[in-house]
Design a protein around this motif. Structure first.
Motif, PDB file in Angstrom:
ATOM      1  N   ILE A 163      37.601 -16.276 -16.705  1.00  0.00           N
ATOM      2  CA  ILE A 163      37.465 -15.157 -15.452  1.00  0.00           C
ATOM      3  C   ILE A 163      38.432 -15.059 -14.465  1.00  0.00           C
ATOM      4  N   LYS A 164      38.401 -14.091 -13.849  1.00  0.00           N
ATOM      5  CA  LYS A 164      39.172 -13.247 -12.790  1.00  0.00           C
ATOM      6  C   LYS A 164      38.488 -13.032 -11.651  1.00  0.00           C
ATOM      7  N   LEU A 165      38.338 -13.387 -10.650  1.00  0.00           N
ATOM      8  CA  LEU A 165      37.587 -13.553  -9.273  1.00  0.00           C
ATOM      9  C   LEU A 165      37.879 -12.535  -8.505  1.00  0.00           C
ATOM     10  N   SER A 166      37.147 -11.822  -7.555  1.00  0.00           N
ATOM     11  CA  SER A 166      37.480 -11.331  -6.874  1.00  0.00           C
ATOM     12  C   SER A 166      37.353 -11.616  -5.186  1.00  0.00           C
ATOM     13  N   PRO A 167      38.020 -11.457  -4.309  1.00  0.00           N
ATOM     14  CA  PRO A 167      38.347 -12.262  -2.841  1.00  0.00           C
ATOM     15  C   PRO A 167      37.058 -11.652  -2.201  1.00  0.00           C
ATOM     16  N   ASN A 168      36.985  -9.724  -2.816  1.00  0.00           N
ATOM     17  CA  ASN A 168      35.496  -9.623  -2.281  1.00  0.00           C
ATOM     18  C   ASN A 168      34.270 -10.681  -2.794  1.00  0.00           C
ATOM     19  N   ALA A 169      34.120 -11.484  -3.308  1.00  0.00           N
ATOM     20  CA  ALA A 169      32.698 -11.527  -3.740  1.00  0.00           C
ATOM     21  C   ALA A 169      31.981 -12.492  -2.151  1.00  0.00           C
ATOM     22  N   GLU A 170      30.652 -11.942  -2.242  1.00  0.00           N
ATOM     23  CA  GLU A 170      30.066 -12.871  -1.662  1.00  0.00           C
ATOM     24  C   GLU A 170      30.120 -14.355  -0.765  1.00  0.00           C
ATOM     25  N   ASP A 171      30.501 -14.691  -2.263  1.00  0.00           N
ATOM     26  CA  ASP A 171      31.069 -16.811  -2.306  1.00  0.00           C
ATOM     27  C   ASP A 171      31.917 -16.716  -2.629  1.00  0.00           C
ATOM     28  N   ILE A 172      32.740 -17.084  -2.875  1.00  0.00           N
ATOM     29  CA  ILE A 172      33.880 -17.376  -4.277  1.00  0.00           C
ATOM     30  C   ILE A 172      33.681 -18.335  -4.495  1.00  0.00           C
ATOM     31  N   MET A 226      41.460 -20.104  -0.152  1.00  0.00           N
ATOM     32  CA  MET A 226      40.497 -19.961  -1.341  1.00  0.00           C
ATOM     33  C   MET A 226      40.523 -19.914  -2.828  1.00  0.00           C
ATOM     34  N   VAL A 227      41.888 -19.820  -2.761  1.00  0.00           N
ATOM     35  CA  VAL A 227      42.419 -21.394  -4.560  1.00  0.00           C
ATOM     36  C   VAL A 227      42.641 -23.105  -3.529  1.00  0.00           C
ATOM     37  N   HIS A 228      42.210 -22.882  -2.875  1.00  0.00           N
ATOM     38  CA  HIS A 228      41.801 -24.354  -2.499  1.00  0.00           C
ATOM     39  C   HIS A 228      40.144 -24.914  -2.695  1.00  0.00           C
ATOM     40  N   GLU A 229      39.846 -24.490  -1.524  1.00  0.00           N
ATOM     41  CA  GLU A 229      38.778 -24.289  -2.227  1.00  0.00           C
ATOM     42  C   GLU A 229      37.455 -24.215  -3.496  1.00  0.00           C
ATOM     43  N   VAL A 230      38.384 -23.196  -3.956  1.00  0.00           N
ATOM     44  CA  VAL A 230      37.978 -23.179  -5.525  1.00  0.00           C
ATOM     45  C   VAL A 230      38.326 -24.566  -6.167  1.00  0.00           C
ATOM     46  N   CYS A 231      39.763 -24.713  -6.017  1.00  0.00           N
ATOM     47  CA  CYS A 231      39.706 -26.466  -6.728  1.00  0.00           C
ATOM     48  C   CYS A 231      39.291 -27.412  -6.293  1.00  0.00           C
ATOM     49  N   LYS A 232      39.359 -27.729  -5.072  1.00  0.00           N
ATOM     50  CA  LYS A 232      38.039 -28.910  -5.176  1.00  0.00           C
ATOM     51  C   LYS A 232      36.527 -29.344  -5.590  1.00  0.00           C
ATOM     52  N   ASN A 233      36.165 -27.265  -5.943  1.00  0.00           N
ATOM     53  CA  ASN A 233      34.901 -27.704  -6.709  1.00  0.00           C
ATOM     54  C   ASN A 233      34.501 -27.523  -7.188  1.00  0.00           C
ATOM     55  N   VAL A 234      35.194 -27.073  -8.188  1.00  0.00           N
ATOM     56  CA  VAL A 234      35.585 -26.413  -9.859  1.00  0.00           C
ATOM     57  C   VAL A 234      36.347 -27.466 -10.397  1.00  0.00           C
ATOM     58  N   SER A 235      35.926 -28.036 -11.629  1.00  0.00           N
ATOM     59  CA  SER A 235      36.760 -28.717 -12.675  1.00  0.00           C
ATOM     60  C   SER A 235      37.130 -28.056 -13.655  1.00  0.00           C
ATOM     61  N   ILE A 236      36.923 -26.846 -13.921  1.00  0.00           N
ATOM     62  CA  ILE A 236      38.392 -26.133 -15.463  1.00  0.00           C
ATOM     63  C   ILE A 236      39.661 -25.344 -13.741  1.00  0.00           C
ATOM     64  N   PRO A 237      39.911 -25.349 -15.152  1.00  0.00           N
ATOM     65  CA  PRO A 237      41.122 -25.102 -14.407  1.00  0.00           C
ATOM     66  C   PRO A 237      41.462 -23.927 -13.522  1.00  0.00           C
ATOM     67  N   VAL A 238      42.308 -23.579 -12.378  1.00  0.00           N
ATOM     68  CA  VAL A 238      42.134 -22.671 -12.095  1.00  0.00           C
ATOM     69  C   VAL A 238      43.608 -21.124 -11.818  1.00  0.00           C
ATOM     70  N   PHE A 239      44.260 -20.732 -11.683  1.00  0.00           N
ATOM     71  CA  PHE A 239      44.633 -20.267 -12.005  1.00  0.00           C
ATOM     72  C   PHE A 239      45.297 -19.041 -10.624  1.00  0.00           C
ATOM     73  N   GLY A 240      46.140 -19.684 -10.033  1.00  0.00           N
ATOM     74  CA  GLY A 240      46.069 -18.452  -8.266  1.00  0.00           C
ATOM     75  C   GLY A 240      46.950 -17.768  -8.601  1.00  0.00           C
TER      76      GLY A 240
END
Length: 300
Positions: A163-172, A226-240
């Motif tokens: 899922i490609k996320l928008s940085p404009n999300a209320e809480d990414i 944002m990538v750092h924050e998400v990586c610390k909070n999910v266990s699935i791979p993150v494409f930055g």
């Protein structure tokens, strides 16, 4: 040579460099400049169920350390892609990613279903698209709206789903967690930031839609955070992604936790940038005695 390969599900990327959707077409033009099979992967131009002509007026505007675009998802549509572009795309010796958008949930589902039996490796779902049935707010702004889209698409998608996320999300971070909860195999972030440019001589916005998407080096520090924050909070791979133009930039994203990185605007600045970044990462790893990217991924 250092080992730059990356495992994702049952796939192996030769290296962590993916060309981002909307900046590389389907690879055909860049393949005339260099052998793009040296890349880790390509995320093709964003596809909607039906062909779109894109936005009228100015589409690209240069800004300090970046650019703003209002292309408007011009694309041949899913069936047009299958007929005209897939024969080239499916022959590429790299990880092939189909980026899918839509104006309503039904379009997402139908688009993914049409691609299920095609020779591509990953579906990347762009939830930054405006929901035409809900007044135009993007699916990727509110987490609970995104939850429904991911859940419904996951139920029909037969391929790995990112899922490609928008940085404009209320809480990414919450958005990424919702995607993981609903079965996404990974998330990619960030898409462009909502931005504005004004033509002061004509006293009007540069773009007909007023707001457009900011990308390029200017957004890198925010995207990296944002990538750092998400990586610390999910266990699935993150494409930055977000403003990556050098090997050093790419390494920063990997150290922040990214499994792979996507290169976008830099392709317009330097058509061979993908190769240069791969070479730069390899040189860094050899000089630092790093044998695998796993040694540095997420160390921050």
């Amino acid at each position: 040579m250092a080992d730059l390969s990356v495992k994702f599900k049952n796939l192996t990327f030769k290296n962590p460099i993916i060309m981002a959707s909307g900046t590389f077409g389907f690879g055909r033009e860049y393949n005339e400049v260099y052998d793009i099979s040296q890349l880790g992967g390509v995320s093709g131009k964003g596809l909607t169920l039906n062909a779109k002509p894109g936005n009228n007026g100015i589409r690209v505007w240069e800004t300090p350390s970046g650019m703003i675009n209002s292309v408007g998802l011009e694309n041949p549509g899913v069936e047009g892609f299958i007929e005209k572009e897939l024969p080239f795309f499916e022959k590429l010796d790299l990880v092939r990613i189909a980026n899918v958008g839509g104006g309503c949930l039904e379009d997402y589902i139908k688009g993914v279903e049409l691609l299920n039996d095609k020779d591509i490796d990953i579906i990347e779902l762009n939830i930054s698209c405006p929901n035409v049935k809900a007044g135009g707010m993007a699916f990727g702004i509110k987490s609970e709206v995104a939850r429904e889209v991911v859940r419904e698409v996951r139920a029909v998608c037969k391929k790995p789903l990112v899922i490609k996320l928008s940085p404009n999300a209320e809480d990414i971070v919450e958005m990424a967690k919702v995607c993981e909860e609903e079965g996404a195999d990974g998330v990619s972030l960030v898409n462009t930031f909502k931005a504005l440019a004004i033509d002061i001589k004509n006293r009007k916005p540069v773009f007909e839609n007023v707001y457009a998407g900011l990308s390029g080096p200017a957004i890198k520090p925010i995207a990296l955070r944002m990538v750092h924050e998400v990586c610390k909070n999910v266990s699935i791979p993150v494409f930055g992604m977000g403003g990556i133009t050098t090997a050093e930039d790419a390494i920063e994203f990997i150290m922040a936790g990214a499994t792979c990185v996507q290169i976008g605007t830099a392709n317009f600045m330097n058509p061979r940038v993908g190769l240069e970044i791969i070479e730069g990462i390899n040189d860094f790893m050899e000089k630092e005695g790093i044998k695998s990217l796993d040694e540095i991924r997420g160390i921050i």
